[in-house]
Design an enzyme around this catalytic site. Structure first.
Site, PDB file in Angstrom:
ATOM      1  N   ARG A 138       0.801  -1.225   0.000  1.00  0.00           N
ATOM      2  CA  ARG A 138       0.000   0.000   0.000  1.00  0.00           C
ATOM      3  C   ARG A 138       0.832   1.272   0.000  1.00  0.00           C
ATOM      4  NH1 ARG A 138      -2.744  -3.822   2.014  1.00  0.00           N
ATOM      5  NH2 ARG A 138      -0.782  -4.317   2.962  1.00  0.00           N
ATOM      6  N   THR A 139       1.794   1.329   0.920  1.00  0.00           N
ATOM      7  CA  THR A 139       2.520   2.587   1.074  1.00  0.00           C
ATOM      8  C   THR A 139       3.268   2.905  -0.221  1.00  0.00           C
ATOM      9  OG1 THR A 139       2.727   2.131   3.415  1.00  0.00           O
ATOM     10  CG2 THR A 139       4.187   3.822   2.527  1.00  0.00           C
TER      11      THR A 139
HETATM   12  C1  NCD Z   1       1.799  -0.931   8.262  1.00  0.00           C
HETATM   13  C2  NCD Z   1       3.292  -0.766   8.355  1.00  0.00           C
HETATM   14  O1  NCD Z   1       4.032  -1.113   7.441  1.00  0.00           O
HETATM   15  O2  NCD Z   1       3.710  -0.238   9.374  1.00  0.00           O
HETATM   16  N1  NCD Z   1       1.311  -1.086   6.987  1.00  0.00           N
HETATM   17  C3  NCD Z   1       1.124   0.016   6.195  1.00  0.00           C
HETATM   18  O3  NCD Z   1       2.019   0.786   5.945  1.00  0.00           O
HETATM   19  N2  NCD Z   1      -0.118   0.225   5.755  1.00  0.00           N
HETATM   20  C4  NCD Z   1       1.237  -1.873   9.235  1.00  0.00           C
HETATM   21  C5  NCD Z   1       1.788  -3.265   9.348  1.00  0.00           C
HETATM   22  O4  NCD Z   1       2.757  -3.652   8.708  1.00  0.00           O
HETATM   23  O5  NCD Z   1       1.192  -4.012  10.142  1.00  0.00           O
END
Ligand code: NCD
Length: 305
Positions: free
Chosen positions: A53-54
């Site tokens: 996602r990021t």
């Molecule tokens: C999170 C992360 O990478 O910190 N995910 C994200 O960026 N949406 C949460 C996770 O990994 O549980």
């Protein structure tokens, strides 16, 4: 924004947050107006840890603004594999890009990297530290539904290693929000985060069980137990699965409760919750695009709002 880099949520004031979220709202309403604003700009994606996602939402955000992206690729295929230091890697990449998005397994790495470069660095997760751009999209999701004041939020799961939690808890101190933290004793918020919340006068309660507090909540923010950060695999297995919700759990909740999760989920939210009106985690993930467009617009544009 007053800063050139986005490293922790603690650097964000209420006006900073509102400026980004207002811009995200504007972008949501008229994407075309922002379409070619940054043509010719380049955003570097430096991910030393897995991400879906990021990374993809930063990439989409950059492209929708007309910018190009360059990707360091996996550690296996980059010079990091040959032993290059993070400082050298970012000093090289700053020559190729106008801003840098960095995810790294070591807490403090984004801050360190930002000291070596002149282009804006966005911390996209530094170990068990912070993840401030996730917080901005979390706040956008909450604001569009409930507003950010007079809010009662429950934050549940891995509060010790969960960087999304550390950033969200800190950003919420800018608003009139009561925060309930629900976790096993061994995964409580780190002492440093509790100390900062206390110092800021935040209204905070800690619980080991969800039941008693659930009916009061406007938002329940569920997180994954961070297996990769557990020093002890046995401890992970003992705890995983304990803080899990399903549609039945939510029968005791307010009908307007919003359930959020930064994703990825493992099994902490059962699939039957997806069908309820509480589920907002996919919408939350989609909000990554307008919010990251707003953030890039402000950092690349040198906005002083
Ligand atoms: C999170 C992360 O990478 O910190 N995910 C994200 O960026 N949406 C949460 C996770 O990994 O549980």
């Amino acid at each position: 924004m007053r800063q050139d880099h986005l490293i922790t949520a603690t650097q964000l004031s209420r006006p900073d947050i509102e400026a980004v979220l207002d811009r995200a709202r504007e972008i949501d309403g008229s994407r075309e107006a922002f379409e070619q604003r940054y043509s010719g700009s380049v955003l570097a994606l430096c991910f030393f840890e897995p991400s879906t996602r990021t990374k993809m939402s930063f990439e989409t955000a950059a492209k929708r603004l007309g910018a190009e992206t360059i990707d360091m690729g996996s550690i296996e295929s980059s010079s990091v594999k040959k032993g290059e230091s993070l400082a050298d890697t970012v000093r090289v990449i700053e020559g190729y890009a106008d801003a840098l998005v960095l995810r790294h397994p070591s807490e403090g790495s984004a801050k360190m990297a930002s000291e070596f470069v002149d282009v804006p660095v966005i911390n996209a997760g530094d170990g068990a530290g912070q993840h401030p751009s996730q917080t901005l999209l979390d706040l956008h999701t909450i604001r569009e539904r409930h507003g950010l004041d007079d809010l009662t939020i429950g934050i549940m799961g891995d509060l010790k290693y969960g960087r999304t939690v550390h950033s969200l808890a800190s950003a919420l101190t800018n608003f009139d929000a009561t925060q309930h933290f629900i976790s096993p004793e061994s995964l409580r918020l780190p002492r440093s985060v509790r100390f900062d919340l206390h110092e800021s006068g935040a209204q905070v309660r800690e619980h080991t069980e969800l039941d008693a507090v659930l009916p009061e909540l406007d938002v329940l923010y569920v997180t994954r137990i961070q297996r990769e950060r557990f020093p002890d695999e046995n401890e992970y297995h003992q705890i995983a699965g304990e803080y899990r919700i399903d549609a039945d759990t939510l029968s005791a909740a307010d009908p307007d409760l919003t359930v959020m999760h930064p994703l990825p989920r493992v099994d902490e939210i059962a699939a039957d919750v997806d069908e309820t009106s509480h589920a907002r985690y996919f919408e939350q993930a989609h909000n990554g695009v307008p919010v990251r467009m707003a953030l890039l617009d402000m950092l690349l544009g040198g906005d002083s709002a």
